[in-house]
Motif scaffolding. Structure first.
Motif, PDB file in Angstrom:
ATOM      1  N   LEU A   5       0.820  -1.204   0.000  1.00  0.00           N
ATOM      2  CA  LEU A   5       0.000   0.000   0.000  1.00  0.00           C
ATOM      3  C   LEU A   5       0.859   1.261   0.000  1.00  0.00           C
ATOM      4  CD1 LEU A   5      -2.885  -1.021   2.404  1.00  0.00           C
ATOM      5  CD2 LEU A   5      -3.061  -0.512  -0.023  1.00  0.00           C
ATOM      6  N   ALA A   6       1.952   1.237   0.744  1.00  0.00           N
ATOM      7  CA  ALA A   6       2.849   2.398   0.765  1.00  0.00           C
ATOM      8  C   ALA A   6       3.463   2.645  -0.605  1.00  0.00           C
ATOM      9  CB  ALA A   6       3.940   2.200   1.817  1.00  0.00           C
ATOM     10  N   VAL A   7       3.870   1.581  -1.278  1.00  0.00           N
ATOM     11  CA  VAL A   7       4.441   1.714  -2.622  1.00  0.00           C
ATOM     12  C   VAL A   7       3.381   2.209  -3.603  1.00  0.00           C
ATOM     13  CG1 VAL A   7       5.412   0.397  -4.544  1.00  0.00           C
ATOM     14  CG2 VAL A   7       6.281   0.053  -2.232  1.00  0.00           C
ATOM     15  N   THR A   8       2.166   1.696  -3.494  1.00  0.00           N
ATOM     16  CA  THR A   8       1.086   2.128  -4.373  1.00  0.00           C
ATOM     17  C   THR A   8       0.756   3.601  -4.173  1.00  0.00           C
ATOM     18  OG1 THR A   8       0.145  -0.096  -4.335  1.00  0.00           O
ATOM     19  CG2 THR A   8      -1.311   1.692  -5.028  1.00  0.00           C
ATOM     20  N   ILE A   9       0.671   4.015  -2.930  1.00  0.00           N
ATOM     21  CA  ILE A   9       0.370   5.424  -2.643  1.00  0.00           C
ATOM     22  C   ILE A   9       1.495   6.316  -3.142  1.00  0.00           C
ATOM     23  CG2 ILE A   9       0.072   7.088  -0.769  1.00  0.00           C
ATOM     24  CD1 ILE A   9      -1.335   4.792   0.771  1.00  0.00           C
ATOM     25  N   GLY A  10       2.729   5.921  -2.908  1.00  0.00           N
ATOM     26  CA  GLY A  10       3.868   6.699  -3.397  1.00  0.00           C
ATOM     27  C   GLY A  10       3.895   6.800  -4.910  1.00  0.00           C
ATOM     28  N   ALA A  11       3.591   5.692  -5.587  1.00  0.00           N
ATOM     29  CA  ALA A  11       3.572   5.696  -7.050  1.00  0.00           C
ATOM     30  C   ALA A  11       2.450   6.585  -7.577  1.00  0.00           C
ATOM     31  CB  ALA A  11       3.416   4.274  -7.572  1.00  0.00           C
ATOM     32  N   LEU A  12       1.278   6.540  -6.939  1.00  0.00           N
ATOM     33  CA  LEU A  12       0.173   7.397  -7.375  1.00  0.00           C
ATOM     34  C   LEU A  12       0.498   8.874  -7.171  1.00  0.00           C
ATOM     35  CD1 LEU A  12      -2.966   5.433  -6.141  1.00  0.00           C
ATOM     36  CD2 LEU A  12      -2.330   5.922  -8.497  1.00  0.00           C
ATOM     37  N   PHE A  13       1.070   9.218  -6.028  1.00  0.00           N
ATOM     38  CA  PHE A  13       1.459  10.611  -5.795  1.00  0.00           C
ATOM     39  C   PHE A  13       2.537  11.056  -6.785  1.00  0.00           C
ATOM     40  CE2 PHE A  13      -0.372  10.560  -1.400  1.00  0.00           C
ATOM     41  CZ  PHE A  13      -1.170  11.676  -1.555  1.00  0.00           C
ATOM     42  N   ALA A  14       3.505  10.185  -7.063  1.00  0.00           N
ATOM     43  CA  ALA A  14       4.578  10.532  -7.997  1.00  0.00           C
ATOM     44  C   ALA A  14       4.041  10.715  -9.412  1.00  0.00           C
ATOM     45  CB  ALA A  14       5.656   9.451  -7.971  1.00  0.00           C
ATOM     46  N   PHE A  15       3.190   9.793  -9.851  1.00  0.00           N
ATOM     47  CA  PHE A  15       2.642   9.887 -11.200  1.00  0.00           C
ATOM     48  C   PHE A  15       1.707  11.087 -11.328  1.00  0.00           C
ATOM     49  CE2 PHE A  15      -0.154   8.314 -14.701  1.00  0.00           C
ATOM     50  CZ  PHE A  15       0.814   8.377 -15.688  1.00  0.00           C
ATOM     51  N   GLY A  16       0.916  11.356 -10.290  1.00  0.00           N
ATOM     52  CA  GLY A  16       0.049  12.529 -10.312  1.00  0.00           C
ATOM     53  C   GLY A  16       0.843  13.820 -10.372  1.00  0.00           C
ATOM     54  N   THR A  17       1.924  13.900  -9.614  1.00  0.00           N
ATOM     55  CA  THR A  17       2.779  15.081  -9.645  1.00  0.00           C
ATOM     56  C   THR A  17       3.454  15.232 -11.000  1.00  0.00           C
ATOM     57  OG1 THR A  17       3.183  14.830  -7.281  1.00  0.00           O
ATOM     58  CG2 THR A  17       4.706  16.238  -8.502  1.00  0.00           C
ATOM     59  N   PHE A  18       3.897  14.112 -11.577  1.00  0.00           N
ATOM     60  CA  PHE A  18       4.513  14.137 -12.907  1.00  0.00           C
ATOM     61  C   PHE A  18       3.541  14.700 -13.940  1.00  0.00           C
ATOM     62  CE2 PHE A  18       5.115  11.912 -16.988  1.00  0.00           C
ATOM     63  CZ  PHE A  18       6.371  12.396 -17.318  1.00  0.00           C
ATOM     64  N   LEU A  19       2.290  14.252 -13.891  1.00  0.00           N
ATOM     65  CA  LEU A  19       1.306  14.741 -14.851  1.00  0.00           C
ATOM     66  C   LEU A  19       0.908  16.192 -14.586  1.00  0.00           C
ATOM     67  CD1 LEU A  19      -1.040  11.668 -15.336  1.00  0.00           C
ATOM     68  CD2 LEU A  19       0.626  12.600 -16.933  1.00  0.00           C
ATOM     69  N   ALA A  38      -4.977   9.343  -4.969  1.00  0.00           N
ATOM     70  CA  ALA A  38      -3.889   8.909  -4.090  1.00  0.00           C
ATOM     71  C   ALA A  38      -4.147   9.357  -2.655  1.00  0.00           C
ATOM     72  CB  ALA A  38      -2.558   9.467  -4.593  1.00  0.00           C
ATOM     73  N   ALA A  39      -4.674  10.549  -2.499  1.00  0.00           N
ATOM     74  CA  ALA A  39      -5.016  11.030  -1.153  1.00  0.00           C
ATOM     75  C   ALA A  39      -6.125  10.179  -0.547  1.00  0.00           C
ATOM     76  CB  ALA A  39      -5.430  12.495  -1.213  1.00  0.00           C
ATOM     77  N   ASN A  40      -7.083   9.757  -1.362  1.00  0.00           N
ATOM     78  CA  ASN A  40      -8.157   8.890  -0.866  1.00  0.00           C
ATOM     79  C   ASN A  40      -7.633   7.527  -0.435  1.00  0.00           C
ATOM     80  OD1 ASN A  40     -10.043  10.871  -1.344  1.00  0.00           O
ATOM     81  ND2 ASN A  40     -10.568  10.092  -3.360  1.00  0.00           N
ATOM     82  N   VAL A  41      -6.745   6.950  -1.224  1.00  0.00           N
ATOM     83  CA  VAL A  41      -6.151   5.660  -0.852  1.00  0.00           C
ATOM     84  C   VAL A  41      -5.347   5.796   0.432  1.00  0.00           C
ATOM     85  CG1 VAL A  41      -4.519   3.858  -1.570  1.00  0.00           C
ATOM     86  CG2 VAL A  41      -6.111   4.814  -3.223  1.00  0.00           C
ATOM     87  N   TYR A  42      -4.649   6.918   0.580  1.00  0.00           N
ATOM     88  CA  TYR A  42      -3.886   7.172   1.800  1.00  0.00           C
ATOM     89  C   TYR A  42      -4.810   7.237   3.020  1.00  0.00           C
ATOM     90  CZ  TYR A  42      -1.165   9.717   5.256  1.00  0.00           C
ATOM     91  OH  TYR A  42      -0.558  10.108   6.417  1.00  0.00           O
ATOM     92  N   LEU A  43      -5.926   7.942   2.887  1.00  0.00           N
ATOM     93  CA  LEU A  43      -6.855   8.059   4.009  1.00  0.00           C
ATOM     94  C   LEU A  43      -7.468   6.719   4.384  1.00  0.00           C
ATOM     95  CD1 LEU A  43      -8.688  11.394   3.175  1.00  0.00           C
ATOM     96  CD2 LEU A  43      -7.104  10.957   5.048  1.00  0.00           C
ATOM     97  N   VAL A  44      -7.837   5.929   3.393  1.00  0.00           N
ATOM     98  CA  VAL A  44      -8.400   4.615   3.684  1.00  0.00           C
ATOM     99  C   VAL A  44      -7.357   3.727   4.347  1.00  0.00           C
ATOM    100  CG1 VAL A  44      -9.261   2.494   2.608  1.00  0.00           C
ATOM    101  CG2 VAL A  44     -10.184   4.688   1.930  1.00  0.00           C
ATOM    102  N   THR A  45      -6.117   3.823   3.902  1.00  0.00           N
ATOM    103  CA  THR A  45      -5.049   3.020   4.487  1.00  0.00           C
ATOM    104  C   THR A  45      -4.802   3.400   5.948  1.00  0.00           C
ATOM    105  OG1 THR A  45      -3.992   2.839   2.333  1.00  0.00           O
ATOM    106  CG2 THR A  45      -2.634   2.342   4.242  1.00  0.00           C
TER     107      THR A  45
END
Length: 114
Positions: A5-19, A38-45
């Protein structure tokens, strides 16, 4: 599971920032949508059940702990609300993007007339 989950959240934040940092306006809108998800996944986690504990959530603390491994329902309600708001925000941003395209005849923000 926590590492995945940490890797997934980090990847989503990184890809979102890249875009978000692209010149194409549609990519910026996609980046904003991915960033909010990504923020939603973080909150659920963060509101989930911690492995190895039997602590109840504060909402159910007064009830004689009928479900010792229950996730916090407040977090789930907030994330559901955030998903709906994010969908509306994305639709509005796409409508503004279309209007900007009609006005400037390009989606590249560096080519717009100022």
């Amino acid at each position: 599971m926590t590492l995945a989950l940490a890797v997934t959240i980090g990847a989503l934040f990184a890809f979102g920032t890249f875009l978000l940092l692209r010149d194409d306006l549609v990519k910026v809108v996609w980046g904003l949508a991915i960033f909010s998800q990504a923020a939603n996944v973080y909150l659920v986690t963060m509101g989930g059940v911690v492995e190895g504990t039997t602590d109840s959530v504060p909402v159910l603390a007064d009830h004689h702990e009928p479900f010792p491994a229950t996730t916090d329902p407040v977090v789930q309600a907030l994330v559901l609300t955030a998903i709906v708001i994010s969908f509306g925000m994305t639709a509005f941003a796409l409508a503004l993007s279309y209007r900007a395209y009609e006005e400037n005849e390009t989606m590249n923000v560096t080519e717009w007339d100022r």
